[in-house]
Design a protein around this motif. Sequence first.
Motif, PDB file in Angstrom:
ATOM      1  N   ARG A 124       0.802  -1.227   0.000  1.00 15.94           N
ATOM      2  CA  ARG A 124       0.000   0.000   0.000  1.00 15.94           C
ATOM      3  C   ARG A 124       0.835   1.277   0.000  1.00 15.94           C
ATOM      4  NH1 ARG A 124      -5.461  -0.424   1.879  1.00 15.94           N
ATOM      5  NH2 ARG A 124      -6.114  -2.595   2.017  1.00 15.94           N
ATOM      6  N   GLU A 125       2.163   1.153  -0.111  1.00 15.68           N
ATOM      7  CA  GLU A 125       3.013   2.339  -0.079  1.00 15.68           C
ATOM      8  C   GLU A 125       4.386   1.996  -0.655  1.00 15.68           C
ATOM      9  OE1 GLU A 125       3.974   3.536   3.918  1.00 15.68           O
ATOM     10  OE2 GLU A 125       3.881   1.475   4.643  1.00 15.68           O
ATOM     11  N   ASN A 126       5.164   3.039  -0.945  1.00 14.57           N
ATOM     12  CA  ASN A 126       6.544   2.839  -1.369  1.00 14.57           C
ATOM     13  C   ASN A 126       7.365   2.373  -0.166  1.00 14.57           C
ATOM     14  OD1 ASN A 126       6.082   3.787  -4.032  1.00 14.57           O
ATOM     15  ND2 ASN A 126       6.273   5.898  -3.329  1.00 14.57           N
ATOM     16  N   LEU A 127       8.248   1.406  -0.400  1.00 15.20           N
ATOM     17  CA  LEU A 127       9.053   0.845   0.690  1.00 15.20           C
ATOM     18  C   LEU A 127      10.508   0.748   0.272  1.00 15.20           C
ATOM     19  CD1 LEU A 127       6.695  -2.084   1.804  1.00 15.20           C
ATOM     20  CD2 LEU A 127       7.023   0.091   2.981  1.00 15.20           C
ATOM     21  N   SER A 128      11.398   0.955   1.245  1.00 13.49           N
ATOM     22  CA  SER A 128      12.841   0.812   1.007  1.00 13.49           C
ATOM     23  C   SER A 128      13.440  -0.055   2.114  1.00 13.49           C
ATOM     24  CB  SER A 128      13.531   2.184   0.995  1.00 13.49           C
ATOM     25  OG  SER A 128      13.063   2.980  -0.075  1.00 13.49           O
ATOM     26  N   PHE A 129      14.226  -1.036   1.685  1.00 15.74           N
ATOM     27  CA  PHE A 129      14.884  -1.935   2.638  1.00 15.74           C
ATOM     28  C   PHE A 129      16.364  -2.028   2.298  1.00 15.74           C
ATOM     29  CE2 PHE A 129      10.488  -3.425   2.503  1.00 15.74           C
ATOM     30  CZ  PHE A 129      10.178  -3.550   3.853  1.00 15.74           C
ATOM     31  N   GLU A 130      17.176  -2.184   3.332  1.00 17.91           N
ATOM     32  CA  GLU A 130      18.615  -2.387   3.140  1.00 17.91           C
ATOM     33  C   GLU A 130      18.994  -3.756   3.690  1.00 17.91           C
ATOM     34  OE1 GLU A 130      22.947  -0.365   4.123  1.00 17.91           O
ATOM     35  OE2 GLU A 130      21.277  -0.109   5.525  1.00 17.91           O
ATOM     36  N   ALA A 131      19.670  -4.542   2.857  1.00 17.92           N
ATOM     37  CA  ALA A 131      20.209  -5.823   3.314  1.00 17.92           C
ATOM     38  C   ALA A 131      21.603  -5.578   3.888  1.00 17.92           C
ATOM     39  CB  ALA A 131      20.284  -6.804   2.148  1.00 17.92           C
ATOM     40  N   ARG A 132      21.806  -6.027   5.088  1.00 12.98           N
ATOM     41  CA  ARG A 132      23.115  -5.831   5.712  1.00 12.98           C
ATOM     42  C   ARG A 132      23.791  -7.185   5.929  1.00 12.98           C
ATOM     43  NH1 ARG A 132      22.180  -0.940  10.165  1.00 12.98           N
ATOM     44  NH2 ARG A 132      21.256   0.531   8.665  1.00 12.98           N
ATOM     45  N   TYR A 133      25.036  -7.214   5.475  1.00 11.05           N
ATOM     46  CA  TYR A 133      25.854  -8.415   5.572  1.00 11.05           C
ATOM     47  C   TYR A 133      27.103  -8.113   6.402  1.00 11.05           C
ATOM     48  CZ  TYR A 133      23.362 -10.066   1.314  1.00 11.05           C
ATOM     49  OH  TYR A 133      22.431 -10.451   0.376  1.00 11.05           O
ATOM     50  N   THR A 134      27.697  -9.170   6.899  1.00  9.93           N
ATOM     51  CA  THR A 134      29.045  -9.093   7.458  1.00  9.93           C
ATOM     52  C   THR A 134      29.878 -10.193   6.794  1.00  9.93           C
ATOM     53  OG1 THR A 134      28.453 -10.571   9.281  1.00  9.93           O
ATOM     54  CG2 THR A 134      28.276  -8.198   9.689  1.00  9.93           C
ATOM     55  N   THR A 135      31.187 -10.037   6.876  1.00 11.11           N
ATOM     56  CA  THR A 135      32.049 -11.073   6.306  1.00 11.11           C
ATOM     57  C   THR A 135      32.237 -12.205   7.314  1.00 11.11           C
ATOM     58  OG1 THR A 135      33.994  -9.865   7.088  1.00 11.11           O
ATOM     59  CG2 THR A 135      33.291  -9.482   4.807  1.00 11.11           C
ATOM     60  N   ARG A 136      32.382 -13.390   6.771  1.00 13.72           N
ATOM     61  CA  ARG A 136      32.663 -14.553   7.616  1.00 13.72           C
ATOM     62  C   ARG A 136      34.180 -14.602   7.869  1.00 13.72           C
ATOM     63  NH1 ARG A 136      30.027 -19.372   8.580  1.00 13.72           N
ATOM     64  NH2 ARG A 136      28.448 -18.879   7.005  1.00 13.72           N
ATOM     65  N   ASP A 137      34.572 -14.694   9.127  1.00 17.77           N
ATOM     66  CA  ASP A 137      35.994 -14.781   9.464  1.00 17.77           C
ATOM     67  C   ASP A 137      36.430 -16.244   9.454  1.00 17.77           C
ATOM     68  OD1 ASP A 137      36.319 -12.043   9.837  1.00 17.77           O
ATOM     69  OD2 ASP A 137      35.642 -12.141  11.918  1.00 17.77           O
ATOM     70  N   TYR A 138      37.440 -16.502   8.662  1.00 22.60           N
ATOM     71  CA  TYR A 138      38.006 -17.855   8.604  1.00 22.60           C
ATOM     72  C   TYR A 138      39.289 -17.897   9.428  1.00 22.60           C
ATOM     73  CZ  TYR A 138      34.809 -18.630   4.721  1.00 22.60           C
ATOM     74  OH  TYR A 138      33.691 -18.755   3.948  1.00 22.60           O
ATOM     75  N   THR A 139      39.417 -18.936  10.229  1.00 22.50           N
ATOM     76  CA  THR A 139      40.636 -19.131  11.022  1.00 22.50           C
ATOM     77  C   THR A 139      41.552 -20.110  10.296  1.00 22.50           C
ATOM     78  OG1 THR A 139      39.456 -18.736  13.097  1.00 22.50           O
ATOM     79  CG2 THR A 139      41.554 -19.918  13.239  1.00 22.50           C
ATOM     80  N   ILE A 140      42.807 -19.728  10.169  1.00 20.93           N
ATOM     81  CA  ILE A 140      43.787 -20.570   9.485  1.00 20.93           C
ATOM     82  C   ILE A 140      44.699 -21.212  10.535  1.00 20.93           C
ATOM     83  CG2 ILE A 140      45.641 -20.626   7.777  1.00 20.93           C
ATOM     84  CD1 ILE A 140      44.442 -18.118   6.532  1.00 20.93           C
ATOM     85  N   ASN A 141      44.704 -22.518  10.555  1.00 24.33           N
ATOM     86  CA  ASN A 141      45.582 -23.268  11.470  1.00 24.33           C
ATOM     87  C   ASN A 141      46.727 -23.895  10.681  1.00 24.33           C
ATOM     88  OD1 ASN A 141      43.981 -22.893  13.891  1.00 24.33           O
ATOM     89  ND2 ASN A 141      42.483 -24.302  12.972  1.00 24.33           N
ATOM     90  N   TYR A 142      47.901 -23.809  11.217  1.00 25.75           N
ATOM     91  CA  TYR A 142      49.078 -24.364  10.564  1.00 25.75           C
ATOM     92  C   TYR A 142      49.592 -25.566  11.382  1.00 25.75           C
ATOM     93  CZ  TYR A 142      49.078 -19.839   8.185  1.00 25.75           C
ATOM     94  OH  TYR A 142      48.715 -18.739   7.454  1.00 25.75           O
TER      95      TYR A 142
END
Length: 199
Positions: free
Chosen positions: A147-165
């Motif tokens: 019934r009206e104009n709508l605006s939405f924002e999708a918000r993401y974050t990055t996935r942190d990967y842990t590197i084990n040696y």
Amino acid sequence: HSDMVITEDATISAHWSPITHNITFVVNNVSTTISVNHNDTPEYHGELSKPATDYYTYTFSNWLPSIEPATKDATYTAVFNAAKANFNISLSSNLSSAGNLIGNGSYEYQSNVTITATINNGYLFEGWYFDDYLYTTDNSFAINDLRENLSFEARYTTRDYTINYHCEYNIPHDNITTYTVLDNDYTLIDLSKPGYTFA
């Protein structure tokens, strides 16, 4: 007529008055009445429009009943076709590389629309925001009865990967231990041990 006694030359003239009919046009509940000669076709010279509302626009369709040559008093009512108004759904993202946004566009009043944010590898979906407030944490949701104009924002974050040696002898090194998809490519530093070559 009158009885006359003619005693000298005389000129007698006949006069007629046209038969007229009252024709009423009704447009948006406003009536306009005009006088039309018998057998003439009535014409409406006013504005044939109906104001739009928040949800509908209107275009003239026809007169009801259909206009005919005047033979008696008559009333004609303007009929308008209604068209649903359109509303826009605008989607944006804080990270354009994180996924695709589905559902952006223009839709008719009372439409049902599904809004979806896909999630690419390396990202986490935080939520949909409306006017900077969290609307839902689901990446897909439905809008019913638009019934009206709508605006939405999708918000993401990055996935942190842990590197084990895993290295024999626990040789210390300065290689990175975490990584995200937004980080630049990284070349690992070779390990060094006296008397050995790194392979």
